[in-house]
Design an enzyme around this catalytic site. Structure first.
Site, PDB file in Angstrom:
ATOM      1  NE  ARG A 135      -0.587   0.066   4.966  1.00  0.00           N
ATOM      2  CZ  ARG A 135      -0.979  -0.563   6.049  1.00  0.00           C
ATOM      3  NH1 ARG A 135      -2.018  -1.379   6.003  1.00  0.00           N
ATOM      4  NH2 ARG A 135      -0.352  -0.393   7.195  1.00  0.00           N
ATOM      5  CD  GLU A 155       1.863   2.597   6.607  1.00  0.00           C
ATOM      6  OE1 GLU A 155       0.709   2.317   6.290  1.00  0.00           O
ATOM      7  OE2 GLU A 155       2.208   2.777   7.789  1.00  0.00           O
ATOM      8  CG  ASP A 182       5.862  -2.574  12.080  1.00  0.00           C
ATOM      9  OD1 ASP A 182       5.751  -1.595  12.848  1.00  0.00           O
ATOM     10  OD2 ASP A 182       4.969  -2.901  11.287  1.00  0.00           O
ATOM     11  CD1 TRP A 228       6.691   2.068  15.731  1.00  0.00           C
ATOM     12  CD2 TRP A 228       5.765   1.226  17.593  1.00  0.00           C
ATOM     13  NE1 TRP A 228       5.564   1.351  15.381  1.00  0.00           N
ATOM     14  CE2 TRP A 228       4.981   0.827  16.494  1.00  0.00           C
ATOM     15  CE3 TRP A 228       5.384   0.801  18.848  1.00  0.00           C
ATOM     16  CZ2 TRP A 228       3.842   0.040  16.616  1.00  0.00           C
ATOM     17  CZ3 TRP A 228       4.245   0.013  18.994  1.00  0.00           C
ATOM     18  CH2 TRP A 228       3.500  -0.349  17.890  1.00  0.00           C
ATOM     19  CD  GLU A 283      -1.707  -3.363   8.969  1.00  0.00           C
ATOM     20  OE1 GLU A 283      -2.352  -3.441   7.897  1.00  0.00           O
ATOM     21  OE2 GLU A 283      -1.231  -2.312   9.404  1.00  0.00           O
ATOM     22  CG  HIS A 288       1.953  -5.396   8.363  1.00  0.00           C
ATOM     23  ND1 HIS A 288       1.690  -4.604   7.276  1.00  0.00           N
ATOM     24  CD2 HIS A 288       2.111  -4.545   9.412  1.00  0.00           C
ATOM     25  CE1 HIS A 288       1.688  -3.331   7.665  1.00  0.00           C
ATOM     26  NE2 HIS A 288       1.955  -3.277   8.952  1.00  0.00           N
TER      27      HIS A 288
HETATM   28  C1  BGC Z   1       2.029   0.487  10.034  1.00  0.00           C
HETATM   29  C2  BGC Z   1       2.523  -0.311  11.191  1.00  0.00           C
HETATM   30  C3  BGC Z   1       3.088   0.637  12.173  1.00  0.00           C
HETATM   31  C4  BGC Z   1       1.924   1.426  12.638  1.00  0.00           C
HETATM   32  C5  BGC Z   1       2.226   2.355  13.746  1.00  0.00           C
HETATM   33  C6  BGC Z   1       0.923   1.346  10.497  1.00  0.00           C
HETATM   34  O1  BGC Z   1       0.414   2.118   9.518  1.00  0.00           O
HETATM   35  O2  BGC Z   1       1.658  -0.314   8.986  1.00  0.00           O
HETATM   36  O3  BGC Z   1       2.984  -1.491  10.979  1.00  0.00           O
HETATM   37  O4  BGC Z   1       3.867   0.116  13.167  1.00  0.00           O
HETATM   38  O5  BGC Z   1       1.314   2.120  11.581  1.00  0.00           O
HETATM   39  O6  BGC Z   1       1.095   2.828  14.156  1.00  0.00           O
END
Ligand code: BGC
Length: 919
Positions: free
Chosen positions: A498, A500, A507, A558, A770, A791
């Site tokens: 997508r 992103e 992650d 994170w 995901e 994901h």
């Molecule tokens: C991503 C995630 C990420 C998250 C954080 C998403 O849009 O795909 O994997 O860690 O946002 O909020």
């Protein structure tokens, strides 16, 4: 002198006294032991590195068992002949009494730019020296900015920087008056590049120069192009693509993240037989044009008009009379660095399995696997015919092509035929995440042969495999591997499809441990951690995506990637330097949390994702699983602090270690006061809360058993379903096992209904989703706004499959699998499981089976390591090794720990068996 020697080798001597005598006797003499698989900075004969003290590693090949290296000698020379001692070498380590066989630091003469260094090593085993290894080499890149003679150049074509523009093509011709004996192309770009010399594409990398925090660090590549050049007229051509530099990135409509002009910097260095050299470099002698690539973009795909191809443009004699001049580009931007990680390459090809006609009338090819890369299409037809190819991960419940979850990413290829025979097309500057292709306008008959899926990812060495008696779990393992392939493209991304595809730190953090079982991820993360440090703010904040194209904030779990991943790499690969290199970045992050938490030692401000995508519901019988974000923030603050303490101990920073230790105590106390009742109930009664508190050692000893029981109670109350989100998932099963609840962990693993790991597998997933319910039981989809089918985060269960089910684990006290823990925990109805792991020292294997004859465990330990094996649910008197009662073998010293037999072993193959096992 002798004391120093003793101190340096204390561990080795201890080992010899405590563990070895027994197993030593197994040794059949080490006559044929020798060093093989030589690596420099994790790579086989790397080209273009800029480490000033590269680290050398080797493995030991031998037919003997119980082999330990006693000493080594490395010789490094600037030409291959120099290795035979005819000239003074760049480095002769001499005989070094040491068992170190990985990451031996080069300590010779200063290394020179461009120079190739050859090396060989021999080892001493059982008092005698081995043969010398086969020679290996590494080649230095350009170490000094002054080595770069080239200038940045850009096309002078007018461009509309708000949209994708045709790909610039840059070319230049040059004469060589002799055949070169050596030629190197040093090259990088703003945007992506693909270079050709005399009509041949240079190298086999794709999407070079990769993605870094471009404004701080820009990778260059080095190619041996000797074979492409010739005496007389030559030509070089380079195509550029928008890529991450100025294409659409960071959600809908955003582009030009790093700049709005593509640029090229390259120098072709030619050496002749007489030693003279010549440099052809990017400068104003070049000319610019555009060709068949009318638009190219990471998210959106490519528009290619084959009629506009410029036949022969990278060969001499091509008429570039109508090409534009180039101009010099600014010399600003990030520092040039040699490529550290593995390059992105075409790794494998996939054939479609079926052609479908959807109810809505689309012609769709099914690749049979959700994959990342691109297609190669064979097509013949009239000139001007246009084929449009769209990519999707799934079909909807009616069997129609579904692209809503791609959001604003078009993932579309438009190819216009030139006509006149078979044409083969593969896009250049883009990649897609897909299982299905909708093909429109294909002339003639579309067959399964018309398309090939070309899988691309960072070319990491596959190092692990896991397999067991449960087919769905085996598919889960495959899905985890595909999740890693699809999301390790120079940067660890969240998703590959997508709009992103970003380096989400959380992650990466949750998956790093599993990742380093499946593949050798050390150099991949080394490179990315350099970007983490580069993108960190002065006050220590770590953006939530790296490279930082979102200008994001520091979220708990994170940002902790900055500490957790270096530590994980240290444990997995014995890589102390990664701790040295990242130290400041790690300390800065913990410093930031300390500042935020202040004297309360509770981190209660900031913006957090928390236990992202945990089970949420409006059902009344199970309330969902929201874990308090402040609690998580303080827990991760404590955890990163504890890893800092360990890091300082490894690096010999004793005072700092003490400071982190006392900081940790304060945080832990504050955590317990604020979030844990006297009876061990946590403020958030969720699986993640108990998991995190137990895993991070935050609960007082007396409360741990109760907490583990509450965790199990929660799992049982929800009928053995998992409710954790990103932060709890990687630890959940480990925590259960560490607390004697492996049975419950197996119940979670075996669960086939939502939410569980096997639910997506049952729904036909070929990658990790995901969300636990990306496709719901009724076949409808989760919210298209966030529903990736590739994901890797929930794939973090992989480390439990390897580490507990098959039972291979590292020991942080002897990292890099120098000491291996073999501790399988059979259960869950499995009748066999087996894992293999190619560690830095060589292949480790642990495989068990339960048959009518009893329990059998086969263990392979590589030379120069030792292992502690834990045999579950038996007694010393029951165990046989290679069919012999263990008690009769005087070389082993098994001990009974409860219902477990524990013993130390050395390298070689071991087969333990016993009867009757009670599982
Ligand atoms: C991503 C995630 C990420 C998250 C954080 C998403 O849009 O795909 O994997 O860690 O946002 O909020």
């Amino acid at each position: 002198m002798f004391t120093r020697f003793l101190k340096n080798n204390l561990r080795f001597f201890l080992l010899i006294q405590l563990v070895l005598p027994a197993a030593m006797a197994q040794s059949s003499g080490a006559g044929d032991a020798r060093a093989v698989n030589l690596l420099c900075e994790y790579k086989v004969n790397p080209m273009g590195i800029d480490a000033s003290h590269p680290r050398l590693s080797w493995q030991i090949e031998t037919s003997a068992e119980g082999v330990m290296q006693e000493a080594y000698q490395v010789i490094v020379a600037s030409d291959r002949e120099g290795l035979d001692g005819s000239r003074a070498p760049a480095w002769d380590s001499g005989k070094v009494i040491s068992d170190q066989s990985i990451h031996v630091r080069y300590q010779g003469q200063k290394l020179e730019s461009r120079q190739r260094y050859h090396w060989k090593v021999r080892i001493w085993v059982d008092g005698s020296a081995s043969e010398w290894s086969e020679p290996a080499w590494w080649e230095m890149g350009l170490l000094d900015p002054a080595d770069w003679k080239a200038s940045w150049i850009e096309s002078t074509r007018e461009e509309d920087i708000t949209r994708s523009e045709p790909s610039p093509m840059l070319r230049r011709e040059f004469e060589l008056d002799r055949d070169p004996v050596r030629a190197r192309l040093y090259i990088t770009s703003r945007g992506l590049y693909e270079a050709e010399i005399n009509g041949s594409v240079v190298g086999d990398e794709v999407l070079a120069p990769g993605w870094t925090s471009y404004n701080h660090r820009l990778q260059y590549q080095v190619y041996d192009v000797t074979g492409l050049l010739r005496n007389g007229a030559n030509a070089i051509g380079v195509r550029l693509g928008d890529g991450w530099y100025r294409g659409f990135i960071a959600f809908r409509g955003n582009r030009n993240a790093y700049g709005d002009h593509l640029g090229l910097l390259c120098q072709l260095e030619v050496t002749y037989g007489n030693g003279s050299t010549e440099i052809i470099k990017s400068d104003t002698e070049w000319k610019a044009s555009t060709g068949a690539i009318l638009a190219s973009d990471i998210y959106n795909g490519e528009t290619y008009d084959a009629r506009l191809e410029k036949e022969g443009w990278s060969t001499p004699g091509y008429d570039d009379g109508d090409w534009l001049p180039v101009r010099l580009g600014a010399d600003s931007g990030g520092k040039l660095i040699a490529s550290e990680g593995p390059p992105i390459r075409r790794i494998e090809e996939i054939r479609p399995i079926e052609i479908l006609e959807t109810p809505e009338g689309d012609t769709v090819l099914d690749m049979g696997q959700n994959m990342v890369g691109r297609i190669r299409m064979k097509v013949s037809g009239e000139t001007g015919t246009k084929v449009v190819i769209k990519h999707a991960e799934v079909l909807d419940k009616d069997g129609n092509f579904y692209t809503e979850n791609l959001r604003a990413a078009d993932q579309k290829l438009e190819y216009t035929l030139k006509g006149g025979g078979e044409e083969v097309y593969e896009p250049v500057f883009t990649f897609q995440g897909f299982r299905y292709l909708a093909v429109d306008g294909y002339p003639g008959e579309l067959t399964l042969d018309s398309f090939t899926g070309v899988v691309i990812h960072s070319d990491m060495e596959p190092t692990g495999s896991f397999e067991c008696s449960h087919p769905l779990v085996n598919q889960l393992q495959q899905n985890i591997i595909w999740g890693q392939k699809g999301n390790f493209l120079d940067v660890p991304t969240d998703c590959p499809q997508r709009d992103e595809r970003l380096g989400w730190t959380g992650d990466a953090q949750v998956f790093a441990e599993t990742a380093s079982f499946n593949f050798n991820a050390a150099s991949f993360f080394t490179k990315w951690l350099g970007d983490v440090a580069a993108d960190q703010t002065d006050d220590g904040q770590v953006p939530h995506v790296v490279p930082n194209v979102l200008r994001g904030f520091s979220a708990t779990g994170w940002a902790d990637a900055a500490v957790i991943i270096p530590w994980t790499m240290y444990v997995r690969y014995g890589d102390r330097r990664i701790l040295e290199q990242q130290y400041e970045s790690m300390a800065a992050w913990v410093g930031y949390m300390k500042e935020q938490a202040g004297d309360s030692y509770l981190w209660t401000n900031g913006t957090h994702y928390g236990d992202w995508l945990a089970y949420a519901t409006d059902r009344s019988d199970y309330p969902g699983a929201t874990t308090d974000k402040d609690m998580l923030a303080t827990a991760f603050y404590a955890y990163s602090t504890s890893l800092m303490e360990k890091t300082c101990r490894v690096l010999g920073k004793v005072n700092e270690a003490e400071q982190y230790a006392s900081l940790w105590k304060r945080i832990q106390q504050a955590f317990v006061n604020e979030y844990v009742t006297e009876n061990g109930r946590m403020a958030s009664n969720t699986q993640t809360a108990y998991t995190i508190a137990l895993e991070f050692g935050l609960l007082p000893r007396g409360l741990r058993a109760q907490a583990a029981d509450r965790l199990v109670a929660d799992i049982r109350s929800f009928n053995n379903h998992i409710t954790t989100g990103f932060l709890g998932t990687p630890y959940l099963c480990h925590v259960l096992s560490d607390n004697g609840k492996t049975g419950t962990a197996y119940d979670l693993l075996n669960q086939e209904t939502y939410p569980s790991w096997l639910y997506p597998v049952k729904m036909g997933a070929t990658t990790i989703w995901e969300r636990w319910d990306g496709i719901k039981p009724d076949g409808t989809f989760q919210n298209a706004g966030m529903n990736s089918f590739n994901h890797y985060a929930y794939g973090a269960i992989g480390s439990w499959l390897y580490g507990v089910v098959a039972g291979i684990r590292p020991d942080p006290d002897e990292p890099g699998f120098k000491h291996i823990l073999i501790s399988p925990e059979p259960g869950g109805g499995l009748t066999h499981a087996r894992a293999e792991l190619d560690s830095m020292y060589g292949r480790i294997e642990s495989g068990w089976e339960i048959t009518e004859d009893g329990f059998k465990l086969q263990v392979v330990i590589p030379p120069n390591t030792h292992a502690t094996v834990r045999l579950p649910r038996t007694r010393v008197s029951e165990v046989r090794l290679h069919g012999q009662p263990l008690e009769d073998l005087e070389n082993y010293r098994p001990r009974q720990e409860g219902d477990t037999v524990v013993l130390g072993i050395l390298s070689g193959e071991h087969e333990f068996s016993y009867n009757p096992p009670v599982f």
